[in-house]
Design an enzyme around this catalytic site. Structure first.
Site, PDB file in Angstrom:
ATOM      1  N   GLY A 125     -16.427  17.723 -14.297  1.00 56.07           N
ATOM      2  CA  GLY A 125     -17.703  18.522 -14.425  1.00 56.07           C
ATOM      3  C   GLY A 125     -18.171  18.647 -15.759  1.00 56.07           C
ATOM      4  O   GLY A 125     -17.623  18.891 -16.641  1.00 56.07           O
ATOM      5  N   LYS A 180     -22.161  13.243 -15.379  1.00 56.73           N
ATOM      6  CA  LYS A 180     -22.352  12.271 -14.296  1.00 56.73           C
ATOM      7  C   LYS A 180     -23.591  12.101 -13.813  1.00 56.73           C
ATOM      8  O   LYS A 180     -24.018  10.834 -13.353  1.00 56.73           O
ATOM      9  CB  LYS A 180     -21.440  12.884 -13.057  1.00 56.73           C
ATOM     10  N   ASP A 222     -22.357  16.185  -4.732  1.00 56.37           N
ATOM     11  CA  ASP A 222     -22.002  17.357  -5.299  1.00 56.37           C
ATOM     12  C   ASP A 222     -22.509  18.472  -4.854  1.00 56.37           C
ATOM     13  O   ASP A 222     -23.921  18.428  -4.780  1.00 56.37           O
ATOM     14  CB  ASP A 222     -22.374  17.147  -7.034  1.00 56.37           C
TER      15      ASP A 222
END
Lengths: 214, 339
Positions: B35, B39, B63
């Site tokens: 995290g 990304k 997500d």
């Protein structure tokens, strides 16, 4: 074929020995012998042991490598480590399986050779006289009992002979084990006494080092 | 000192994602990592670059903390929607938890969606009994939708590492379990039906045959997805990390796990690299730069058969179409630090 008398005695002796030594001990002994023979199984086990050694070496190196300072080296070792571990576990399962199979075969063979023969021979030769009692020495009921169940009257039947062998062998075995146990116990006691007499090693060492320091 | 970083040696692969752009057969591209390593930025940039060379591209965020809307300053939902300023780049956000609820509600319609009776009840039990099944089921649903939409390439902006991996390993687990259940039910089905009466109704009003059929379809979908994901011509995984120990550790773990699932991965994007200007007297920057350099060297050494893409840390947030476009350029043309 040797005389039935001897065969029955030998079978009973074998059963007694197995009972005394313990089937697990015998299985383990035979397993170890099998592993020392030049068969594929033993070479597999040797390979496994070598792999275990490699694994431990890599593990030691992995622990000695700092993951933060030498990440690349550490990660490579880690990959090897994981691969070997997985491999080892898989092989271990297979090898354990072969050990179980070996044990099962051995147990079957042993059961057939002891219990099977123990039951089969008296059944098959139940009508055969093992040997004849001298005529007129024993009263009828003794002769009847000696020929139990189906041997001709006046002879000793195979079943009775088997009982006799078992009884004698049990007695002998118990005596031998008792004597053996006694000898071992005395020896242990003596050793303990000797140990108690020995000085505490640390106390002596301390004095030695003090003497050296001076 | 800063020039030393861009030292693509002769033995290293191209430090760009050009290989992914060139591989026309690619259908599914996953972008994953710990995290907060970027990304979403990376997947958006990759999507922008892909849109230039492909007929149509879909960007999907799985997500739960959706960032696509933030990145493009545009609201996305469960339906694919064209991104403003593009003609062949769409985006959608799916919520693994949300779509399972929809799925369940759809199934329990006979008894009313509220009480979740019927097959829905059974499905719900199942959903909570096996970890990861909710994600897998929602994925299966989405993939069914996506297949009908005929996009050339689909990019997944996945949830942080743990989630992703759990989902990817899931199909094989479920396949095994369902194969077992199907076998059992075909063996004991007649017996059970004898107990349950001719309709095969379970005590709580569920239908056994219907239930088995549902499971079987799910299994078929999932196994198809699984074979597609394991095909390196169709699927690849782009790992995103930052040059820090934990991120690197997670990346290594992820790459190893992906290898065990048989999913291809040959690209690593190293994000947030610091390039202080020569003569800069920023103490933190220089210290961090040194640390990053250490890990960067390790990455180069360890992943010599990967395309390692180095992305700089910018002074501004990478948001909005223009900035993303500018940023995405660096995925194909290696960044040259200012002299």
């Amino acid at each position: 074929m040797p005389s039935l008398l001897v065969v029955i005695f030998a079978v009973e002796l074998f059963v007694q020995l197995v009972n005394t030594i313990g089937s697990a001990t015998i299985n383990n002994l035979l397993w170890r012998i099998a592993l020392s023979l030049p068969i594929p199984l033993s070479s597999e086990f040797a390979a496994q042991r070598k792999k275990q050694k490699d694994y431990l070496a890599i593990r030691r190196e992995l622990n000695a490598t700092s993951s933060q300072d030498e990440f690349a080296k550490w990660a490579r070792l880690r990959r090897q480590h994981d691969k070997l571990l997985e491999d080892l576990e898989k092989r271990k399962k297979e090898l354990d399986g072969s050990k179980t199979k070996f044990d099962r075969t051995l147990t079957t063979v042993r059961l057939v050779a002891t219990r099977g023969v123990q039951w089969f021979l008296p059944f098959w030769y139940s009508r055969e006289p093992m040997f004849w009692l001298p005529y007129g020495w024993f009263p009828y009921y003794v002769e009847w009992f000696a020929s139990f169940p189906r041997a001709p009257l006046g002879s000793v039947s195979i079943v009775v002979w088997q009982w006799a062998c078992t009884g004698v062998l049990t007695l002998v075995m118990e005596t031998v084990m008792a004597v053996f146990g006694l000898v071992v116990a005395t020896r242990q006691k003596q050793q303990e006494k000797q140990k108690a007499k020995q000085a505490v090693p640390a106390a002596g060492a301390g004095e030695d080092s003090k003497a050296e320091a001076r | 000192m800063s020039t030393a970083v861009i030292n693509a040696g002769d033995d290293h692969l191209e430090p760009t994602l050009q290989s992914i752009l060139d591989q026309r057969s690619l259908r599914w591209i996953f972008v994953g990592g710990k995290g907060g390593v970027g990304k979403t930025t990376t997947s958006c940039s990759l999507a922008i670059q892909l849109a230039k060379v492909r007929r149509s591209v879909l960007l999907i965020s799985t997500d739960p903390a959706h960032n696509l809307s933030d990145a493009f300053s545009q609201k996305f939902g469960k339906e694919a929607r064209l991104i403003d300023g593009f003609t062949n780049l769409s985006a959608m956000e799916i919520d693994p938890n949300g779509s399972i609820q929809d799925l369940l509600a759809g199934q329990g319609e006979n008894e009313g969606a509220g009480d979740m009776g019927g097959v829905g009840g059974m499905m719900q039990d199942l959903a909570f009994a096996i970890p990861g099944i909710d994600e897998a089921m929602s994925f299966a649903e989405v993939l069914k939708q996506v297949k009908s939409l005929s996009y050339e390439t689909i990019i997944f902006d996945t949830a942080p590492t743990g989630h992703t991996l759990r989902f990817l390993q899931f199909p094989s687990v479920l396949e095994k379990a369902l194969a077992k259940v199907s076998q059992l039910s075909s063996q004991y089905g007649p017996l059970l039906n004898g107990f349950l009466g001719s309709n095969g109704t379970l005590p709580n009003g569920q239908n056994l045959n219907e239930m088995m059929e549902k499971l079987e379809t799910l299994r078929a979908t999932i196994s198809e997805v699984n074979t597609q994901f394991k095909d390196e011509r169709l699927t690849t995984f782009v790992c995103v990390c930052i040059p820090e120990f934990l991120s690197l550790y997670e990346t290594e773990r992820m790459i190893q796990e992906l290898a065990t699932y048989g999913i291809d991965t040959h690209s690593i994007v190293v994000n947030q690299l610091l390039f202080p200007k020569p003569g800069s007297d920023c103490e933190q920057c220089t210290a961090r730069r040194k640390m990053q350099k250490k890990y960067l060297d390790q990455i180069e050494e360890l992943y010599d058969e990967f395309n390692v893409v180095k992305m700089p840390l910018l002074v501004e947030e990478v948001r909005g179409k223009e900035r993303l476009e500018k940023f995405s350029e660096m995925l194909v043309k290696p960044f040259v630090p200012p002299q």
